[in-house]
Design a protein around this motif. Sequence first.
Motif, PDB file in Angstrom:
ATOM      1  N   THR A   7       0.833  -1.188   0.000  1.00  0.00           N
ATOM      2  CA  THR A   7       0.000   0.000   0.000  1.00  0.00           C
ATOM      3  C   THR A   7       0.879   1.253   0.000  1.00  0.00           C
ATOM      4  OG1 THR A   7      -0.081   0.131   2.409  1.00  0.00           O
ATOM      5  CG2 THR A   7      -1.740  -1.255   1.322  1.00  0.00           C
ATOM      6  N   ARG A   8       0.243   2.425  -0.084  1.00  0.00           N
ATOM      7  CA  ARG A   8       0.998   3.670  -0.056  1.00  0.00           C
ATOM      8  C   ARG A   8       1.802   3.779   1.236  1.00  0.00           C
ATOM      9  NH1 ARG A   8      -0.598   9.570   0.990  1.00  0.00           N
ATOM     10  NH2 ARG A   8      -2.390   8.667   2.030  1.00  0.00           N
TER      11      ARG A   8
ATOM     12  N   SER B 181      -5.184   4.095  -6.965  1.00  0.00           N
ATOM     13  CA  SER B 181      -6.623   3.855  -6.933  1.00  0.00           C
ATOM     14  C   SER B 181      -7.062   3.238  -8.247  1.00  0.00           C
ATOM     15  CB  SER B 181      -7.370   5.167  -6.683  1.00  0.00           C
ATOM     16  OG  SER B 181      -8.754   4.969  -6.675  1.00  0.00           O
ATOM     17  N   ASP B 182      -7.880   2.183  -8.152  1.00  0.00           N
ATOM     18  CA  ASP B 182      -8.403   1.505  -9.353  1.00  0.00           C
ATOM     19  C   ASP B 182      -7.295   1.082 -10.300  1.00  0.00           C
ATOM     20  OD1 ASP B 182     -11.028   1.891  -8.440  1.00  0.00           O
ATOM     21  OD2 ASP B 182     -11.104   3.895  -9.340  1.00  0.00           O
ATOM     22  N   GLY B 183      -6.139   0.701  -9.732  1.00  0.00           N
ATOM     23  CA  GLY B 183      -5.037   0.235 -10.563  1.00  0.00           C
ATOM     24  C   GLY B 183      -4.320   1.341 -11.307  1.00  0.00           C
TER      25      GLY B 183
ATOM     26  N   SER C 275      -0.921  11.736 -14.328  1.00  0.00           N
ATOM     27  CA  SER C 275      -1.275  10.320 -14.437  1.00  0.00           C
ATOM     28  C   SER C 275      -0.029   9.586 -14.919  1.00  0.00           C
ATOM     29  CB  SER C 275      -2.425  10.126 -15.423  1.00  0.00           C
ATOM     30  OG  SER C 275      -3.587  10.787 -14.953  1.00  0.00           O
ATOM     31  N   VAL C 276       0.398   8.599 -14.171  1.00  0.00           N
ATOM     32  CA  VAL C 276       1.722   8.017 -14.389  1.00  0.00           C
ATOM     33  C   VAL C 276       1.619   6.520 -14.689  1.00  0.00           C
ATOM     34  CG1 VAL C 276       3.969   7.563 -13.313  1.00  0.00           C
ATOM     35  CG2 VAL C 276       2.795   9.727 -12.891  1.00  0.00           C
TER      36      VAL C 276
ATOM     37  N   ALA D 190      -2.892  -0.558  -4.466  1.00  0.00           N
ATOM     38  CA  ALA D 190      -1.568  -1.024  -4.035  1.00  0.00           C
ATOM     39  C   ALA D 190      -0.638  -1.202  -5.225  1.00  0.00           C
ATOM     40  CB  ALA D 190      -1.702  -2.347  -3.286  1.00  0.00           C
ATOM     41  N   LEU D 191       0.643  -1.265  -4.907  1.00  0.00           N
ATOM     42  CA  LEU D 191       1.668  -1.600  -5.891  1.00  0.00           C
ATOM     43  C   LEU D 191       2.021  -3.072  -5.705  1.00  0.00           C
ATOM     44  CD1 LEU D 191       3.897  -0.807  -7.985  1.00  0.00           C
ATOM     45  CD2 LEU D 191       5.380  -0.377  -6.006  1.00  0.00           C
ATOM     46  N   ILE D 192       2.007  -3.828  -6.774  1.00  0.00           N
ATOM     47  CA  ILE D 192       2.371  -5.242  -6.718  1.00  0.00           C
ATOM     48  C   ILE D 192       3.812  -5.401  -7.184  1.00  0.00           C
ATOM     49  CG2 ILE D 192       1.814  -7.580  -7.476  1.00  0.00           C
ATOM     50  CD1 ILE D 192      -0.384  -6.224  -5.829  1.00  0.00           C
TER      51      ILE D 192
END
Length: 480
Positions: free
Chosen positions: A72-73, A106-108, A129-130, A186-188
């Motif tokens: 998570t962040r 958020s939302d991938g 937006s990245v 989240a970042l996977i």
Amino acid sequence: MPHSPSKGKKWIIAVLIVVCAIVLAGAALLILGGRGLSARYDDAAALLSEYDGSQTPARSVRDDGSVALRLTREDLYWYARRYGLLDDIRADLSRLGIDSAGFRLSDGKLTVYALYKTWGFLPLSYRASVALSWDNGLVLQTEKLSFGNHLTIPRSRWPEVFSHPYVIPGLSVSPRVKDAYPEGDALILVHEGLASSLEGSLRPDAGLLHTMALYGVGSGDELVESFVRSRGDVEIPDWEIRALLSADERENAFAELLSLCDRDSVRRLYEDTDPLTADMLRDPLLREVESLVLEREAVLTAEQSKYEKLLSAVRESYKSGGLSVSETGFVSVSTGQPLDPASLTQLSATATDCRVVFLYGSLGGGEFCSRDMPFFSAVPRTGKKVMEGLLSPDTAYDLGVALPSESGVPLLLYRRADDTFVLREIGEERFVSLLVERETPVLDTDLLAPPSGTIERNAGEGWSGAVILTAPEVPPAPAS
């Protein structure tokens, strides 16, 4: 020719209009750019002060053995600080002209918010937006840029800082990460997996495996236990471990494997693990291993206590005069009934395969404990001539118990001179001779064949420790 007053005034008014326009444009940009975004700059100190670092990020094992780590962040800030990246990133952003920043998942999708000194002096708030990818590090590439939430900026007008990828290096943290992407909030991070990063070998814990077999205690995974037992004393190389786990890379199977191996070899296996792998994979795995070790030890201790209590009950009853010696065994003084030692325990031994034995040492070896025992002349007997010629009246004999273990291994239980509880494996022939002897058996412990090994264990209250003396080595049969 001098300017007329009217023309001078017009020039001053024009300059003032341009200056005002610039100021108003700057103010508009500040208002439009900053509207709703100032709250999006992250206060790292506040985030970290509320973070519980004892919680490990969620992880899942994939079919190919890789592991997906969900960050998570808050996780990302905490681990960035832990790995020394947070201060470096802050310094780098400041060098690039970004005074404050924050991000949301958020939302991938990844959105970055930045307060950037446009033209080197005007602090404007941007929303980017990245796109996120992994290439030996976390690569951030701006795809869309705007002031505020709605004022989109053409790509040709982007400040240079947003026009190029920004890379957060990852090799120093872990060379085992192979991919990264946003998912939900989240970042996977995709890690190649612990089995893939094995370097070294494991040594089976022969003492533990022997004890488990003796007490009839099995592992939680029969396949893994069977594999480890098949290795004997031979170390298990990393490639063989990977082969075992390749079909089903379950963390619990891996933990079971490690829990059945020597602790030092387990420690060495991941001695040089990188920080991220240690935090998110190795340490949680080793905690699970430790939990399995403690659970199994509790079961083994409970099984061992049954043997300890049996021997203590027999010895204490004998010491207190509660047992009388008859021609063929012991009799309860209070009931007059023959002693059935198997009735004193929760073990599966029966009256026919459990017998109390007198112990002594002809060579003065002192293997058993007799200092707290009465002289034989003070022990009640059902007749004056009971055991006459077999036992000396002026000698204090110790008592042991012969019985099969829960797995059927013949044992002799006794208390050693140093108050250690002993479970001594004896051969089948010796065991049967003790069971069928007409009189109460008298055993010279100094003449027993030396054990092939010693397994140290903890013992319950009243003992200084415990040992399992493994069965004597059987010499090979002579060649025909």
